[in-house]
Scaffold this motif. Structure first.
Motif, PDB file in Angstrom:
ATOM      1  N   HIS A   1       0.882  -1.159   0.055  1.00 44.72           N
ATOM      2  CA  HIS A   1       0.044  -0.079   0.162  1.00 44.72           C
ATOM      3  C   HIS A   1       1.027   1.271   0.065  1.00 44.72           C
ATOM      4  O   HIS A   1       1.920   1.233   0.647  1.00 44.72           O
ATOM      5  CB  HIS A   1      -0.896   0.080   1.160  1.00 44.72           C
ATOM      6  CG  HIS A   1      -1.898  -1.019   1.016  1.00 44.72           C
ATOM      7  ND1 HIS A   1      -3.060  -1.126   0.611  1.00 44.72           N
ATOM      8  CD2 HIS A   1      -1.793  -2.287   1.928  1.00 44.72           C
ATOM      9  CE1 HIS A   1      -3.613  -2.328   0.708  1.00 44.72           C
ATOM     10  NE2 HIS A   1      -2.955  -3.160   1.578  1.00 44.72           N
ATOM     11  N   PRO A   2       0.460   2.300  -0.722  1.00 49.50           N
ATOM     12  CA  PRO A   2       1.260   3.549  -0.766  1.00 49.50           C
ATOM     13  C   PRO A   2       1.162   4.271   0.833  1.00 49.50           C
ATOM     14  O   PRO A   2       0.240   3.982   1.464  1.00 49.50           O
ATOM     15  CB  PRO A   2       0.559   4.215  -1.706  1.00 49.50           C
ATOM     16  CG  PRO A   2      -1.016   3.769  -2.045  1.00 49.50           C
ATOM     17  CD  PRO A   2      -0.610   2.361  -1.525  1.00 49.50           C
ATOM     18  N   GLU A   3       2.037   5.156   0.697  1.00 48.86           N
ATOM     19  CA  GLU A   3       2.023   6.119   2.132  1.00 48.86           C
ATOM     20  C   GLU A   3       1.000   6.925   1.908  1.00 48.86           C
ATOM     21  O   GLU A   3       0.801   7.611   0.466  1.00 48.86           O
ATOM     22  CB  GLU A   3       3.307   6.497   2.337  1.00 48.86           C
ATOM     23  CG  GLU A   3       4.472   5.519   2.438  1.00 48.86           C
ATOM     24  CD  GLU A   3       5.821   6.355   2.736  1.00 48.86           C
ATOM     25  OE1 GLU A   3       5.972   7.321   2.480  1.00 48.86           O
ATOM     26  OE2 GLU A   3       6.762   5.426   2.630  1.00 48.86           O
ATOM     27  N   PRO A   4       0.412   7.411   2.997  1.00 49.24           N
ATOM     28  CA  PRO A   4      -0.608   8.437   2.761  1.00 49.24           C
ATOM     29  C   PRO A   4      -0.216   9.749   2.504  1.00 49.24           C
ATOM     30  O   PRO A   4       1.090  10.274   2.851  1.00 49.24           O
ATOM     31  CB  PRO A   4      -1.144   8.640   4.048  1.00 49.24           C
ATOM     32  CG  PRO A   4      -1.006   7.345   4.729  1.00 49.24           C
ATOM     33  CD  PRO A   4       0.437   6.845   4.168  1.00 49.24           C
ATOM     34  N   GLY A   5      -0.797  10.229   1.375  1.00 48.07           N
ATOM     35  CA  GLY A   5      -0.122  11.479   0.412  1.00 48.07           C
ATOM     36  C   GLY A   5       0.763  11.105  -0.577  1.00 48.07           C
ATOM     37  O   GLY A   5       1.062  12.193  -1.263  1.00 48.07           O
ATOM     38  N   GLU A   6       1.203  10.085  -0.706  1.00 48.60           N
ATOM     39  CA  GLU A   6       2.005   9.675  -1.696  1.00 48.60           C
ATOM     40  C   GLU A   6       1.267   9.986  -3.115  1.00 48.60           C
ATOM     41  O   GLU A   6      -0.035   9.543  -3.315  1.00 48.60           O
ATOM     42  CB  GLU A   6       2.525   8.403  -1.711  1.00 48.60           C
ATOM     43  CG  GLU A   6       3.566   7.958  -2.685  1.00 48.60           C
ATOM     44  CD  GLU A   6       3.865   6.361  -2.557  1.00 48.60           C
ATOM     45  OE1 GLU A   6       3.811   5.756  -3.748  1.00 48.60           O
ATOM     46  OE2 GLU A   6       3.843   5.818  -1.447  1.00 48.60           O
ATOM     47  N   ILE A   7       2.101  10.528  -4.120  1.00 50.24           N
ATOM     48  CA  ILE A   7       1.451  10.591  -5.391  1.00 50.24           C
ATOM     49  C   ILE A   7       1.696   9.170  -6.278  1.00 50.24           C
ATOM     50  O   ILE A   7       2.535   8.947  -6.242  1.00 50.24           O
ATOM     51  CB  ILE A   7       2.146  11.979  -6.265  1.00 50.24           C
ATOM     52  CG1 ILE A   7       1.651  13.156  -5.503  1.00 50.24           C
ATOM     53  CG2 ILE A   7       1.649  11.930  -7.696  1.00 50.24           C
ATOM     54  CD1 ILE A   7       2.258  14.341  -6.436  1.00 50.24           C
ATOM     55  N   VAL A   8       0.332   8.926  -6.862  1.00 49.91           N
ATOM     56  CA  VAL A   8       0.200   7.597  -7.640  1.00 49.91           C
ATOM     57  C   VAL A   8      -0.536   7.526  -8.757  1.00 49.91           C
ATOM     58  O   VAL A   8      -1.537   8.362  -8.993  1.00 49.91           O
ATOM     59  CB  VAL A   8       0.067   6.516  -6.545  1.00 49.91           C
ATOM     60  CG1 VAL A   8       0.740   6.317  -5.329  1.00 49.91           C
ATOM     61  CG2 VAL A   8      -1.767   6.494  -6.163  1.00 49.91           C
ATOM     62  N   TRP A   9      -0.239   6.754  -9.586  1.00 47.29           N
ATOM     63  CA  TRP A   9      -1.281   6.509 -10.899  1.00 47.29           C
ATOM     64  C   TRP A   9      -1.781   5.243 -10.429  1.00 47.29           C
ATOM     65  O   TRP A   9      -1.512   4.453  -9.956  1.00 47.29           O
ATOM     66  CB  TRP A   9      -0.547   6.236 -12.068  1.00 47.29           C
ATOM     67  CG  TRP A   9       0.011   7.554 -12.727  1.00 47.29           C
ATOM     68  CD1 TRP A   9       1.263   8.179 -12.870  1.00 47.29           C
ATOM     69  CD2 TRP A   9      -0.880   8.432 -13.566  1.00 47.29           C
ATOM     70  NE1 TRP A   9       1.195   9.115 -13.691  1.00 47.29           N
ATOM     71  CE2 TRP A   9      -0.124   9.556 -14.000  1.00 47.29           C
ATOM     72  CE3 TRP A   9      -2.186   8.526 -13.911  1.00 47.29           C
ATOM     73  CZ2 TRP A   9      -0.591  10.546 -14.985  1.00 47.29           C
ATOM     74  CZ3 TRP A   9      -2.673   9.341 -14.952  1.00 47.29           C
ATOM     75  CH2 TRP A   9      -1.825  10.419 -15.147  1.00 47.29           C
ATOM     76  N   CYS A  10      -3.259   5.389 -10.821  1.00 47.41           N
ATOM     77  CA  CYS A  10      -4.156   4.394 -10.201  1.00 47.41           C
ATOM     78  C   CYS A  10      -5.324   4.119 -11.251  1.00 47.41           C
ATOM     79  O   CYS A  10      -5.492   5.024 -12.103  1.00 47.41           O
ATOM     80  CB  CYS A  10      -4.598   4.348  -8.870  1.00 47.41           C
ATOM     81  SG  CYS A  10      -5.791   5.803  -8.584  1.00 47.41           S
ATOM     82  N   ASP A  11      -6.016   2.970 -11.365  1.00 54.20           N
ATOM     83  CA  ASP A  11      -7.229   2.724 -12.107  1.00 54.20           C
ATOM     84  C   ASP A  11      -8.130   2.211 -11.166  1.00 54.20           C
ATOM     85  O   ASP A  11      -7.975   2.179  -9.964  1.00 54.20           O
ATOM     86  CB  ASP A  11      -6.813   1.570 -13.441  1.00 54.20           C
ATOM     87  CG  ASP A  11      -6.212   0.343 -12.797  1.00 54.20           C
ATOM     88  OD1 ASP A  11      -6.401  -0.156 -11.812  1.00 54.20           O
ATOM     89  OD2 ASP A  11      -6.252  -0.615 -13.696  1.00 54.20           O
ATOM     90  N   GLU A  12      -9.215   1.528 -11.513  1.00 54.84           N
ATOM     91  CA  GLU A  12     -10.325   0.940 -10.721  1.00 54.84           C
ATOM     92  C   GLU A  12      -9.922  -0.105  -9.895  1.00 54.84           C
ATOM     93  O   GLU A  12     -10.302  -0.463  -8.918  1.00 54.84           O
ATOM     94  CB  GLU A  12     -11.501   0.762 -11.488  1.00 54.84           C
ATOM     95  CG  GLU A  12     -12.111   1.983 -12.322  1.00 54.84           C
ATOM     96  CD  GLU A  12     -12.416   2.905 -11.348  1.00 54.84           C
ATOM     97  OE1 GLU A  12     -13.155   2.848  -9.938  1.00 54.84           O
ATOM     98  OE2 GLU A  12     -12.336   4.236 -11.689  1.00 54.84           O
ATOM     99  N   ALA A  13      -8.968  -0.768 -10.104  1.00 53.78           N
ATOM    100  CA  ALA A  13      -8.084  -1.799  -9.662  1.00 53.78           C
ATOM    101  C   ALA A  13      -7.213  -1.589  -8.372  1.00 53.78           C
ATOM    102  O   ALA A  13      -6.974  -2.447  -7.765  1.00 53.78           O
ATOM    103  CB  ALA A  13      -8.006  -3.141 -10.527  1.00 53.78           C
ATOM    104  N   GLY A  14      -6.716  -0.364  -8.544  1.00 57.61           N
ATOM    105  CA  GLY A  14      -5.653  -0.002  -7.685  1.00 57.61           C
ATOM    106  C   GLY A  14      -4.397   0.842  -8.228  1.00 57.61           C
ATOM    107  O   GLY A  14      -4.648   1.258  -9.401  1.00 57.61           O
ATOM    108  N   VAL A  15      -3.581   0.793  -7.465  1.00 64.94           N
ATOM    109  CA  VAL A  15      -2.474   1.586  -8.002  1.00 64.94           C
ATOM    110  C   VAL A  15      -1.514   0.823  -9.280  1.00 64.94           C
ATOM    111  O   VAL A  15      -1.259  -0.579  -9.000  1.00 64.94           O
ATOM    112  CB  VAL A  15      -1.360   1.895  -6.760  1.00 64.94           C
ATOM    113  CG1 VAL A  15       0.048   2.309  -7.219  1.00 64.94           C
ATOM    114  CG2 VAL A  15      -2.029   2.696  -5.643  1.00 64.94           C
ATOM    115  N   THR A  16      -1.203   1.576 -10.152  1.00 63.60           N
ATOM    116  CA  THR A  16      -0.558   1.231 -11.219  1.00 63.60           C
ATOM    117  C   THR A  16       1.296   1.569 -11.103  1.00 63.60           C
ATOM    118  O   THR A  16       1.741   0.789 -11.832  1.00 63.60           O
ATOM    119  CB  THR A  16      -1.048   1.420 -12.666  1.00 63.60           C
ATOM    120  OG1 THR A  16      -0.968   2.877 -12.726  1.00 63.60           O
ATOM    121  CG2 THR A  16      -2.428   0.845 -12.823  1.00 63.60           C
TER     122      THR A  16
END
Length: 236
Positions: free
Chosen positions: A159-174
């Motif tokens: 799981h990413p850290e809270p506040g981390e910038i991530v790309w994601c789709d409906e299934a989760g972080v990519t």
């Protein structure tokens, strides 16, 4: 219908100079790295060395901007380098023979977008369109989003850290930490036929420079996959 790409207001507020361009491609022919894709990497390493003229990638203004952006959301840029800086360091390693040095050969399509990243010092990512669920969003993580990855040869969920910038789709972080580490779920593999490539820039890189990089990627894809339907979408 083109894949929907959304950048959250939180990300734009934190890093107001962010712009991205997408190259969407259908009917690609991929496969193991070959002479043509290796030549793209060789040329990119040569162009990078000429551009930096002996300086480290972190001295480039665009890479410096990415380091500042990583610091803004709490990442340590010297430990978790953005993808462009990480590739550039590999390209410059053991490059005394004029070749691509430490650049990896992955497959034809990944080689093509890695070459653009190195030549232009810009983060570039590629995703298999047929593996993406829904649209893609660039957000600040809550910390609850699943990120499927591999550890010790076994599939695991982080799981990413809270506040981390991530790309994601409906299934989760990519992709974690913006463009630091892509997950295996949506990555481009030898059998990929439809893909989207994301080129990401920050000031001081101009829209014209970003567009030039996207156009060059489209041209490389057309040479590697004659007949593919390729669209360069307007920078956003």
């Amino acid at each position: 219908m083109p894949l929907t790409l959304t950048v959250s207001d939180e990300v734009r507020a934190l890093v107001p100079g962010f712009t991205h361009l997408a190259v969407e491609a259908h009917g690609l022919v991929n496969g193991p790295s070959d002479e043509a894709s290796s030549a793209l990497l060789d040329d990119a390493a040569r162009r990078l060395a000429e551009r930096l003229a002996g300086a480290g990638p972190d001295k480039d203004p665009h890479i410096a901007a990415w380091r500042a952006a990583y610091s803004a959301f709490g990442a340590k840029p010297s430990r978790t380098r953005n993808s462009a800086e990480a590739l550039a360091k590999r390209a410059l390693a053991d490059n005394g023979d004029g070749g691509a040095g430490g650049l990896p050969r992955i497959n034809r399509l990944v080689d093509a977008y890695n070459a653009i990243s190195v030549a232009h010092l810009i983060p570039v990512g590629g995703e298999d369109l047929d593996k993406i669920q829904g649209g893609m969003r660039l957000v600040r993580a809550t910390g609850d989003e699943p990120f499927v990855t591999m550890a010790g040869g076994e599939e695991t969920v982080e799981h990413p850290e809270p506040g981390e910038i991530v790309w994601c789709d409906e299934a989760g972080v990519t992709c974690r930490r913006w463009n630091w580490r892509q997950g295996p779920r949506t990555r481009i593999e030898d059998g990929t036929v439809n893909a989207i490539f994301l080129l990401e820039s920050l000031a001081p890189m101009t829209v014209a420079e970003l567009t030039a990089a996207g156009t060059e990627l489209a041209e490389s894809l057309e040479k590697l996959s004659p007949g593919a339907r390729i669209t360069v979408r307007t920078p956003e």
